[in-house]
Design a protein around this motif. Structure first.
Motif, PDB file in Angstrom:
ATOM      1  N   PHE A 108       0.853  -1.185   0.000  1.00 41.17           N
ATOM      2  CA  PHE A 108       0.000   0.000   0.000  1.00 41.17           C
ATOM      3  C   PHE A 108       0.893   1.240   0.000  1.00 41.17           C
ATOM      4  CE2 PHE A 108      -2.739  -3.296   1.517  1.00 41.17           C
ATOM      5  CZ  PHE A 108      -4.029  -2.945   1.134  1.00 41.17           C
ATOM      6  N   VAL A 109       0.718   2.081  -1.019  1.00 45.99           N
ATOM      7  CA  VAL A 109       1.431   3.353  -1.092  1.00 45.99           C
ATOM      8  C   VAL A 109       0.417   4.437  -0.736  1.00 45.99           C
ATOM      9  CG1 VAL A 109       2.794   4.905  -2.527  1.00 45.99           C
ATOM     10  CG2 VAL A 109       2.908   2.424  -2.911  1.00 45.99           C
ATOM     11  N   VAL A 110       0.608   5.069   0.432  1.00 46.18           N
ATOM     12  CA  VAL A 110      -0.390   5.988   0.974  1.00 46.18           C
ATOM     13  C   VAL A 110       0.161   7.407   0.967  1.00 46.18           C
ATOM     14  CG1 VAL A 110      -1.901   6.503   2.931  1.00 46.18           C
ATOM     15  CG2 VAL A 110      -1.244   4.118   2.439  1.00 46.18           C
ATOM     16  N   ASP A 111      -0.533   8.270   0.250  1.00 42.96           N
ATOM     17  CA  ASP A 111      -0.183   9.691   0.196  1.00 42.96           C
ATOM     18  C   ASP A 111      -0.283  10.274   1.618  1.00 42.96           C
ATOM     19  OD1 ASP A 111      -0.001  12.416  -0.247  1.00 42.96           O
ATOM     20  OD2 ASP A 111      -1.419  12.438  -1.919  1.00 42.96           O
ATOM     21  N   ASN A 112       0.795  10.919   2.073  1.00 42.31           N
ATOM     22  CA  ASN A 112       0.799  11.507   3.421  1.00 42.31           C
ATOM     23  C   ASN A 112       0.907  13.030   3.365  1.00 42.31           C
ATOM     24  OD1 ASN A 112       3.506  11.093   2.483  1.00 42.31           O
ATOM     25  ND2 ASN A 112       4.298  11.492   4.552  1.00 42.31           N
ATOM     26  N   SER A 113       0.337  13.606   2.298  1.00 39.17           N
ATOM     27  CA  SER A 113       0.322  15.070   2.189  1.00 39.17           C
ATOM     28  C   SER A 113      -0.849  15.652   2.989  1.00 39.17           C
ATOM     29  CB  SER A 113       0.245  15.499   0.726  1.00 39.17           C
ATOM     30  OG  SER A 113      -0.974  15.055   0.148  1.00 39.17           O
ATOM     31  N   ILE A 146       2.040  -7.954   3.941  1.00 43.01           N
ATOM     32  CA  ILE A 146       1.367  -6.663   3.773  1.00 43.01           C
ATOM     33  C   ILE A 146       2.286  -5.573   4.293  1.00 43.01           C
ATOM     34  CG2 ILE A 146      -0.648  -5.276   4.368  1.00 43.01           C
ATOM     35  CD1 ILE A 146      -2.154  -7.940   4.820  1.00 43.01           C
ATOM     36  N   GLY A 147       2.585  -4.613   3.421  1.00 37.60           N
ATOM     37  CA  GLY A 147       3.456  -3.511   3.798  1.00 37.60           C
ATOM     38  C   GLY A 147       2.851  -2.175   3.415  1.00 37.60           C
ATOM     39  N   VAL A 148       3.275  -1.129   4.132  1.00 40.99           N
ATOM     40  CA  VAL A 148       2.789   0.236   3.888  1.00 40.99           C
ATOM     41  C   VAL A 148       3.985   1.159   3.728  1.00 40.99           C
ATOM     42  CG1 VAL A 148       1.451   2.174   4.805  1.00 40.99           C
ATOM     43  CG2 VAL A 148       0.693  -0.177   5.257  1.00 40.99           C
ATOM     44  N   VAL A 149       3.923   2.024   2.709  1.00 38.53           N
ATOM     45  CA  VAL A 149       4.920   3.082   2.567  1.00 38.53           C
ATOM     46  C   VAL A 149       4.206   4.400   2.309  1.00 38.53           C
ATOM     47  CG1 VAL A 149       6.712   1.531   1.682  1.00 38.53           C
ATOM     48  CG2 VAL A 149       5.198   2.712   0.074  1.00 38.53           C
ATOM     49  N   VAL A 247       0.423  -7.378  -5.427  1.00 42.37           N
ATOM     50  CA  VAL A 247      -0.725  -6.469  -5.526  1.00 42.37           C
ATOM     51  C   VAL A 247      -0.256  -5.105  -5.040  1.00 42.37           C
ATOM     52  CG1 VAL A 247      -3.090  -5.984  -4.818  1.00 42.37           C
ATOM     53  CG2 VAL A 247      -2.343  -8.366  -5.123  1.00 42.37           C
ATOM     54  N   LEU A 248      -0.216  -4.146  -5.964  1.00 42.42           N
ATOM     55  CA  LEU A 248       0.210  -2.787  -5.653  1.00 42.42           C
ATOM     56  C   LEU A 248      -1.013  -1.894  -5.561  1.00 42.42           C
ATOM     57  CD1 LEU A 248       2.318  -0.497  -5.389  1.00 42.42           C
ATOM     58  CD2 LEU A 248       2.376  -0.399  -7.904  1.00 42.42           C
ATOM     59  N   VAL A 249      -1.177  -1.229  -4.406  1.00 47.23           N
ATOM     60  CA  VAL A 249      -2.322  -0.354  -4.177  1.00 47.23           C
ATOM     61  C   VAL A 249      -1.791   1.070  -3.968  1.00 47.23           C
ATOM     62  CG1 VAL A 249      -4.409   0.041  -2.823  1.00 47.23           C
ATOM     63  CG2 VAL A 249      -3.464  -2.283  -3.005  1.00 47.23           C
ATOM     64  N   VAL A 250      -2.164   1.964  -4.865  1.00 47.54           N
ATOM     65  CA  VAL A 250      -1.720   3.359  -4.791  1.00 47.54           C
ATOM     66  C   VAL A 250      -2.905   4.234  -4.418  1.00 47.54           C
ATOM     67  CG1 VAL A 250      -0.725   5.294  -6.071  1.00 47.54           C
ATOM     68  CG2 VAL A 250       0.066   2.955  -6.528  1.00 47.54           C
ATOM     69  N   ILE A 251      -2.730   5.059  -3.376  1.00 42.25           N
ATOM     70  CA  ILE A 251      -3.817   5.900  -2.874  1.00 42.25           C
ATOM     71  C   ILE A 251      -3.298   7.334  -2.776  1.00 42.25           C
ATOM     72  CG2 ILE A 251      -5.449   6.260  -0.986  1.00 42.25           C
ATOM     73  CD1 ILE A 251      -4.757   3.231  -0.287  1.00 42.25           C
TER      74      ILE A 251
END
Length: 346
Positions: A108-113, A146-149, A247-251
């Motif tokens: 999971f790539v989570v926008d942290n703006s 499961i990983g988060v960046v 599975v790449l999840v971009v948010i």
């Protein structure tokens, strides 16, 4: 044997009756012998007509040998009971094909703006149902990673993993969980099915809103999945597996202008990281849509749309949706199909 003795007796009587005529005696004897030849043989008769032997001792030896041969024909070991020649064991046919994908790596790539608080809350609320459906649908899958960046160099992580692409185990900053999310059961910086995923993911995915406004979601993903951070002793050791479906999840609610390169470059690099097998990757993007069905202040992420549409198994959702659960629910079918068609390495 009784029948043979009776016949001999009859022959003697006939010879006695014809003793006055040698020719008659010979004719009678021939007739009797001829009659004996036409009688059906029994098994006893067959035994008595075996090849003659010169002495009784030889005959005894022959009988013994016959018995031994019979015993050997039944069972060479001498055991009683019939022995059947059934030939070779029937061929059971080819072995069943291997199961599709037994392992799944989810990043999971989570926008942290600054604009991402509501979207992170939505992600955390939608995640438990998503991962539960994955486990139910992919019942053969034996292992999840499961990983988060975040989309920038993340200061919440401890040194030396406060880098772009470093898997998150600790958060800090505005609207974050402000917590240490580990240690995970794996002993590494990623979660598995052995963890309490609802609480652990909620901790890691609330990355906060103190990040750089120049988001780099695809660059963060490629670094997280690349060999540099995956080396033994490095931040993401063990996360990516060659024999796992990715599975790449971009948010993100912004256009992808921060990462170096263009969509074809990101595509080629990601496929290369998975051994050149494009179908072993699923891309899910929750982004600013081109034709929003919900009130959206998000930028339209044309470049991420272009990237995601290059993949056989890709799905694009609207980040302005009230809940991400319907998007994740629909994505399960995409993941399931990719899993069925997974190409094992080698």
């Amino acid at each position: 044997m009784l029948r043979a003795a009776a016949l001999v007796t009859l022959a003697s009587l006939a010879l006695s009756a014809c003793s006055d005529d040698g020719g008659g005696r010979a004719s009678a004897t021939a007739a009797i012998v001829s009659g004996v030849g036409t009688l059906p043989q029994t098994s006893e008769d067959a035994t008595s007509t075996a090849a003659p032997t010169s002495t009784g001792e030889a005959a005894g030896t022959s009988a013994s040998a016959t018995e031994d041969e019979a015993t050997s024909a039944v069972d060479p070991s001498g055991a009683s009971g019939p022995k059947f020649d059934i030939g070779e064991t029937p061929d059971a046919g080819p072995p069943p094909p291997p199961k599709a994908c037994l392992k799944v790596d989810l990043l999971f790539v989570v926008d942290n703006s600054a604009s991402m608080k509501n979207e992170q809350d939505n992600l955390v609320a939608s995640f438990p149902g998503f991962v539960q459906e994955i486990q139910q649908q992919l019942e053969d899958a034996e292992s999840l990673h499961i990983g988060v960046v975040a989309t920038d160099k993340y200061d919440g992580n401890e040194s030396p993993c406060g880098v772009l692409g470093g898997l998150i185990t600790r958060t800090s900053g505005s609207n974050s969980s402000k917590a240490t999310c580990g240690p995970y059961v794996s002993g590494q910086r990623y979660m598995t099915e052995q963890d309490d995923l609802a609480s652990k993911f909620a901790c890691a995915a609330q990355v906060g809103t103190a990040g750089d406004s120049n988001e780099k979601p695809l660059q963060a993903a490629l670094r997280a999945l690349g060999p540099e951070l995956g080396q033994p002793g490095q931040c993401n050791e063990g996360f990516v597996r060659e024999d796992a479906l990715l599975v790449l999840v971009v948010i993100t609610d912004e256009e992808e202008d921060g990462s170096s390169g263009d969509p074809p470059d990101w595509f080629n690099e990601l496929v290369a990281l998975k051994g050149g097998v494009e179908t072993n990757i699923v891309t899910l993007a929750l982004i600013g849509p081109e034709n929003p069905e919900c009130a959206s202040a998000a930028e339209v992420a044309y470049r991420i749309v272009e990237f995601a549409e290059m993949f056989t198994y890709g799905s694009i959702g609207q980040i302005c949706a009230d809940s991400f659960q319907p998007f994740f629910h629909d994505a399960i079918a995409v993941i399931d199909q990719a899993c069925e068609n997974f190409v094992p390495p080698g």
